[in-house]
Design an enzyme around this catalytic site. Structure first.
Site, PDB file in Angstrom:
ATOM      1  N   ARG A  18       0.810  -1.222   0.000  1.00 19.45           N
ATOM      2  CA  ARG A  18       0.000   0.000   0.000  1.00 19.45           C
ATOM      3  C   ARG A  18       0.847   1.278   0.000  1.00 19.45           C
ATOM      4  O   ARG A  18       0.339   2.359  -0.237  1.00 19.45           O
ATOM      5  CB  ARG A  18      -0.951  -0.016   1.217  1.00 19.45           C
ATOM      6  CG  ARG A  18      -2.015  -1.104   1.124  1.00 19.45           C
ATOM      7  CD  ARG A  18      -2.688  -1.399   2.467  1.00 19.45           C
ATOM      8  NE  ARG A  18      -1.893  -2.304   3.304  1.00 19.45           N
ATOM      9  CZ  ARG A  18      -2.270  -2.747   4.501  1.00 19.45           C
ATOM     10  NH1 ARG A  18      -3.431  -2.352   5.013  1.00 19.45           N
ATOM     11  NH2 ARG A  18      -1.498  -3.561   5.186  1.00 19.45           N
ATOM     12  N   GLN A  75      12.085 -14.574   6.191  1.00 21.19           N
ATOM     13  CA  GLN A  75      10.797 -15.188   5.865  1.00 21.19           C
ATOM     14  C   GLN A  75      10.693 -15.100   4.345  1.00 21.19           C
ATOM     15  O   GLN A  75      10.442 -14.037   3.788  1.00 21.19           O
ATOM     16  CB  GLN A  75       9.656 -14.406   6.541  1.00 21.19           C
ATOM     17  CG  GLN A  75       8.308 -15.059   6.350  1.00 21.19           C
ATOM     18  CD  GLN A  75       7.154 -14.123   6.718  1.00 21.19           C
ATOM     19  OE1 GLN A  75       7.299 -12.908   6.762  1.00 21.19           O
ATOM     20  NE2 GLN A  75       5.996 -14.709   6.977  1.00 21.19           N
ATOM     21  N   LYS A 352      31.863  27.067  -1.178  1.00 21.46           N
ATOM     22  CA  LYS A 352      31.971  25.619  -1.333  1.00 21.46           C
ATOM     23  C   LYS A 352      33.323  25.143  -0.870  1.00 21.46           C
ATOM     24  O   LYS A 352      34.352  25.700  -1.283  1.00 21.46           O
ATOM     25  CB  LYS A 352      31.765  25.258  -2.809  1.00 21.46           C
ATOM     26  CG  LYS A 352      31.754  23.764  -3.059  1.00 21.46           C
ATOM     27  CD  LYS A 352      32.408  23.407  -4.374  1.00 21.46           C
ATOM     28  CE  LYS A 352      33.748  22.760  -4.139  1.00 21.46           C
ATOM     29  NZ  LYS A 352      34.442  22.383  -5.363  1.00 21.46           N
ATOM     30  N   SER A 406      36.388  44.909  -5.133  1.00 22.97           N
ATOM     31  CA  SER A 406      35.143  44.415  -5.730  1.00 22.97           C
ATOM     32  C   SER A 406      35.346  43.922  -7.145  1.00 22.97           C
ATOM     33  O   SER A 406      36.220  44.411  -7.870  1.00 22.97           O
ATOM     34  CB  SER A 406      34.107  45.541  -5.750  1.00 22.97           C
ATOM     35  OG  SER A 406      33.753  45.857  -4.433  1.00 22.97           O
TER      36      SER A 406
HETATM   37  C1  UD1 Z   1      -1.581  -6.263  11.743  1.00 20.00           C
HETATM   38  C2  UD1 Z   1      -2.453  -7.098  12.681  1.00 20.00           C
HETATM   39  C3  UD1 Z   1      -3.659  -6.254  13.124  1.00 20.00           C
HETATM   40  C4  UD1 Z   1      -3.173  -4.982  13.787  1.00 20.00           C
HETATM   41  C5  UD1 Z   1      -2.197  -4.224  12.879  1.00 20.00           C
HETATM   42  C6  UD1 Z   1      -1.549  -3.105  13.654  1.00 20.00           C
HETATM   43  C7  UD1 Z   1      -2.291  -9.455  12.052  1.00 20.00           C
HETATM   44  C8  UD1 Z   1      -2.929 -10.588  11.346  1.00 20.00           C
HETATM   45  N1  UD1 Z   1      -2.916  -8.300  12.009  1.00 20.00           N
HETATM   46  O1  UD1 Z   1      -2.365  -5.980  10.586  1.00 20.00           O
HETATM   47  O2  UD1 Z   1      -4.472  -6.989  14.023  1.00 20.00           O
HETATM   48  O3  UD1 Z   1      -4.269  -4.144  14.096  1.00 20.00           O
HETATM   49  O4  UD1 Z   1      -1.139  -5.086  12.411  1.00 20.00           O
HETATM   50  O5  UD1 Z   1      -0.798  -2.247  12.842  1.00 20.00           O
HETATM   51  O6  UD1 Z   1      -1.241  -9.643  12.646  1.00 20.00           O
HETATM   52  N2  UD1 Z   1       4.768  -9.019   8.187  1.00 20.00           N
HETATM   53  C9  UD1 Z   1       5.743  -9.970   8.009  1.00 20.00           C
HETATM   54  N3  UD1 Z   1       5.449 -11.124   7.342  1.00 20.00           N
HETATM   55  C10 UD1 Z   1       4.213 -11.355   6.855  1.00 20.00           C
HETATM   56  C11 UD1 Z   1       3.214 -10.401   7.052  1.00 20.00           C
HETATM   57  C12 UD1 Z   1       3.503  -9.230   7.729  1.00 20.00           C
HETATM   58  O7  UD1 Z   1       6.886  -9.782   8.433  1.00 20.00           O
HETATM   59  O8  UD1 Z   1       4.031 -12.426   6.262  1.00 20.00           O
HETATM   60  C13 UD1 Z   1       5.108  -7.778   8.901  1.00 20.00           C
HETATM   61  C14 UD1 Z   1       4.949  -6.552   8.023  1.00 20.00           C
HETATM   62  O9  UD1 Z   1       6.154  -6.245   7.345  1.00 20.00           O
HETATM   63  C15 UD1 Z   1       4.570  -5.469   9.017  1.00 20.00           C
HETATM   64  C16 UD1 Z   1       3.871  -6.242  10.136  1.00 20.00           C
HETATM   65  O10 UD1 Z   1       4.229  -7.598   9.975  1.00 20.00           O
HETATM   66  O11 UD1 Z   1       5.693  -4.806   9.550  1.00 20.00           O
HETATM   67  C17 UD1 Z   1       2.363  -6.082  10.081  1.00 20.00           C
HETATM   68  O12 UD1 Z   1       1.915  -6.547   8.814  1.00 20.00           O
HETATM   69  P1  UD1 Z   1       0.749  -5.812   8.033  1.00 20.00           P
HETATM   70  O13 UD1 Z   1       0.521  -6.528   6.763  1.00 20.00           O
HETATM   71  O14 UD1 Z   1       0.982  -4.363   7.971  1.00 20.00           O
HETATM   72  O15 UD1 Z   1      -0.475  -6.144   9.021  1.00 20.00           O
HETATM   73  P2  UD1 Z   1      -1.801  -5.329   9.224  1.00 20.00           P
HETATM   74  O16 UD1 Z   1      -2.733  -5.680   8.138  1.00 20.00           O
HETATM   75  O17 UD1 Z   1      -1.502  -3.914   9.426  1.00 20.00           O
HETATM   76 CA    CA Z   2       0.370  -2.624   9.386  1.00 21.62          CA
END
Ligand code: UD1
Ligand code: CA
Length: 456
Positions: A18, A75, A352, A406
């Protein structure tokens, strides 16, 4: 705090779709510092000894940014937050203490908040303690589902019923787990949900169903929970963090005339009784002393500014200014410039990679590049150090007490010795000895009555 054996897992493998960016999400900057570094700093403040960072998208770039203070786990496929934590399990197996899980995209969380969460968790001997927040607009966040006041589950936006969507208490994505519980429970996660992901949040319901103790800790200031998923939220976070920085500076004795029009990045420091006028933008590793007047409309990047300086309508990049100087309006100091004490750099002056010695003056319309200027030198209006021959840069040396008339051109390499005097309008191509006059221009001739004769 340090009596616990504290581990933190930071989730930062996601692509950050996003954000619509080439840059990994956690490297986007807030107040001049990448998001991930804000998170690591909060963990540092909460005295967490061991940090395990989960990386995937842009892992190499993120690793370069965070350095060696963290352990990294990859991951390879991003199958959800639960799956991300699962990757760290081999490293958690011997953890008897609490494991804090934080997201790399919630940069506003404070160290004190994390420390409080851990403390609350340890006191209650919970399987997990969730950091939650009450917000006006819960859209997009996981909702905290309660029964009889007790937290029983976290429901993601995409899986929530109409009723659950109305819940305004949200999951901040920050949790404190009991290490042994986490290690054991991770295996039980499934991807049976709307997004087909392994949700870390499902561990709450799992613990509750197993009859374990689950608690929540509600944030006092819900703004700390802001998760950055797009550039609108990035700008909101910038605003909140900027406000924190300016408030701290003001409480520490800096006057900021208009905080809504002043920008100071996280690493900048400013001394007491310095006044910032509107339109001031201080960036990078800038250090500013006390009793300075900065602005209006001034940008200073990674520079060291001493005490009692006045700097107006000026851009200063990677330079150093000692005490008691007057800079601007409309000066441009480029990287590698050193301005010694009591110097005046006036309007429309560009400098500079040069040193300007103590008490010297460059009052207007001048270019000084690759030069060493001594003490008490006066450089007249319109002087140019001609430092570039089209191929190479050359050095100009102007020694103590010299006077440059100057509109002079000093064609480098060239040296003007001590107390030498350059006549206005000269193009100097040879060194000028000390106490001597250098004059290099066409001799003036007056043709008497020339105008009158022309008219006749
Ligand atoms: C997540 C939470 C949500 C919470 C929100 C807060 C879950 C399922 N949901 O949603 O409840 O309100 O954060 O901001 O946990 N990431 C990984 N590997 C993955 C997926 C995500 O490392 O496979 C990391 C992302 O890089 C990020 C964080 O986890 O830093 C959160 O992931 P994101 O996809 O932003 O989760 P949200 O939809 O915001
Ligand atoms: Ca998030």
């Amino acid at each position: 705090m340090s009596s616990y054996n504290l581990t933190a897992v930071i989730l930062a493998a996601g692509l950050g779709t996003r954000m619509k960016s080439k840059l990994p999400k956690v490297l986007h900057k807030i107040t001049g510092v990448p998001m991930i570094n804000h998170v690591l700093q909060a963990l540092e403040q909460a005295q967490i000894q061991r940090k395990i960072l989960v990386l995937g998208h842009g892992a190499k770039e993120v690793e370069e940014q965070v350095g060696v203070s963290v352990e990294v786990v990859y991951q390879r496929e991003q199958l959800g937050t639960g799956h991300a934590v699962l990757q760290t399990r081999p490293l958690l197996e011997k953890c008897t203490g609490p494991v804090l899980v934080v997201c790399g995209d919630t940069p506003l969380l404070r160290g004190e908040t994390l420390a409080e969460l851990i403390e609350k968790h340890e006191k209650g001997k919970q399987a997990v303690t969730v950091l939650t927040a009450q917000v006006e607009n819960p859209y997009g966040y996981g909702r905290i589902v309660r029964q009889g006041g007790k937290i029983v589950a976290i429901r993601e936006e995409k899986d929530a019923t109409m009723e659950e969507k109305k819940i305004t208490e949200i999951n901040t994505g920050t949790y404190c787990f009991s290490g042994p519980f986490l290690v054991e429970a991770l295996d039980k996660l499934t991807s049976a949900n709307a997004q087909g992901e392994y949700y870390l949040t499902d561990l709450i319901e799992l613990a509750v169903k197993a009859g374990l103790n689950v608690e929540s800790f509600i944030l006092e200031d819900s703004r700390e929970s802001l998760g950055i998923n797009n550039r609108l939220q990035l700008a909101q976070a910038e605003k909140i963090m900027q406000k924190r920085i300016l408030e701290k500076l003001m409480l520490d004795g800096v006057t900021i005339i208009d905080p809504d029009n002043t920008y100071v990045e996280a690493k900048v420091s400013i001394g007491q009784d310095t006044i910032l006028y509107p339109g001031t933008y201080l960036q990078g590793d800038t250090i500013i002393g006390s009793d300075c007047l900065i602005g209006p409309n001034t940008r200073i990047v990674s520079s060291k500014i001493g005490n009692n300086n006045t700097i107006q309508n000026t851009v200063i990049l990677e330079s150093q200014i000692n005490d008691n100087c007057q800079i601007g309006p409309f000066a441009y100091l480029r990287p590698g410039t050193v301005i010694e004490e009591g110097v005046k750099i006036g309007d429309f002056v560009e400098i500079k990679k040069s040193t300007i010695g103590k008490g010297s003056k460059v009052p207007h319309l001048t270019y000084v590049g690759d030069a060493f200027v001594g003490k008490k030198v006066n450089i007249g209006c319109g002087t140019i150090t001609c430092n570039y021959d089209g191929e190479k840069k050359h050095v100009t040396i102007i020694k103590d007490g010299a006077f440059i008339g100057s509109n002079s051109n000093l064609v480098a390499p060239v040296t003007i010795e001590e107390n030498a005097f350059i006549a206005a309008g000269s193009t100097i191509t040879e060194d000028v000895p000390e106490n001597s006059l250098g004059i290099a221009r066409g001799k003036q001739k007056n043709i008497i009555n020339w105008v009158k004769k022309k008219k006749d």
